[in-house]
Enzyme design. Structure first.
Site, PDB file in Angstrom:
ATOM      1  N   LYS A  23       0.411   4.353   6.764  1.00 56.47           N
ATOM      2  CA  LYS A  23      -0.196   5.248   5.772  1.00 56.47           C
ATOM      3  C   LYS A  23       0.422   6.631   5.888  1.00 56.47           C
ATOM      4  O   LYS A  23       1.095   6.954   6.857  1.00 56.47           O
ATOM      5  CB  LYS A  23      -1.714   5.376   5.994  1.00 56.47           C
ATOM      6  CG  LYS A  23      -2.481   4.061   5.996  1.00 56.47           C
ATOM      7  CD  LYS A  23      -2.502   3.389   4.653  1.00 56.47           C
ATOM      8  CE  LYS A  23      -3.175   2.022   4.748  1.00 56.47           C
ATOM      9  NZ  LYS A  23      -2.898   1.193   3.610  1.00 56.47           N
TER      10      LYS A  23
ATOM     11  N   SER B 102       0.798  -1.228   0.000  1.00 54.98           N
ATOM     12  CA  SER B 102       0.000   0.000   0.000  1.00 54.98           C
ATOM     13  C   SER B 102       0.828   1.274   0.000  1.00 54.98           C
ATOM     14  O   SER B 102       0.325   2.332  -0.340  1.00 54.98           O
ATOM     15  CB  SER B 102      -0.964   0.021   1.190  1.00 54.98           C
ATOM     16  OG  SER B 102      -0.283   0.281   2.399  1.00 54.98           O
TER      17      SER B 102
END
Length: 179
Positions: free
Chosen positions: A87, A44
């Site tokens: 993230k 990700s």
């Protein structure tokens, strides 16, 4: 003579054990309260971080919620207990985040994202979020549809779900450096 040797052996062992125990206690306290290393799992955060990269995490910003836009953070996975995500912070408390024509708009202004290979960001259900005073909007750097489970899917995250900021990649050595 034999008793003296046993006593001096005991003193030598204790003289080694005490510093080792103190060092282990300090290392444990540093790991719990200040930071440590974590391994990236998944894709990700491509191209910034690869699966298997090891990064140093600073936990100090999480005590005062002193995070910055573009910080790479470790956070609780909103829909999975006992799982962490890595993230990037895109939106700060009180801001309005919008995804329009593949671009991120922060309070109506285009956010230039130098760290992306493919700067086009897709949307899922929503395209606009208004963040509360204790909320952040986080995205993975890999914006290919389905590659990052992030705020586009689970919405803004609360400040208290952030555990720390990834500050330095230590592995692989060929890519070591400040994030």
């Amino acid at each position: 003579e034999n008793l003296e040797n046993k006593e001096s052996s005991g003193k030598i062992i204790i003289s080694w054990l005490i510093p080792i125990a103190v060092a282990a206690a300090i290392a444990l306290l540093v790991r719990i309260f200040i930071g440590g290393a974590t391994t990236v799992q998944g894709e990700s955060m491509l191209p910034t971080l690869n699966n298997g990269d090891i990064v140093l995490v600073n936990k100090m910003p999480s005590y005062s919620n002193s995070f910055n836009r573009t910080d790479i953070v470790i956070l609780d996975a909103p829909e999975e207990k006992d799982r962490l995500y890595i993230k990037r912070i895109i939106g700060m408390p009180g801001e309005t985040i919008e995804i329009s024509d593949g671009k991120i708009l922060v309070d109506g202004k285009w956010l230039r994202e130098y760290y992306l290979n493919e700067p086009k960001t897709g949307i899922y259900v929503y395209s606009k979020w208004i963040l509360k005073d204790d909320e952040y909007f986080v995205l993975g750097d890999n914006r290919i549809p389905g590659k990052s489970n992030d705020s586009r899917i689970f919405g803004p995250i609360k400040a208290n779900s952030i555990h720390g900021v990834a500050v330095f990649r230590i592995w692989p050595f060929t890519n070591a450096g400040v994030l």
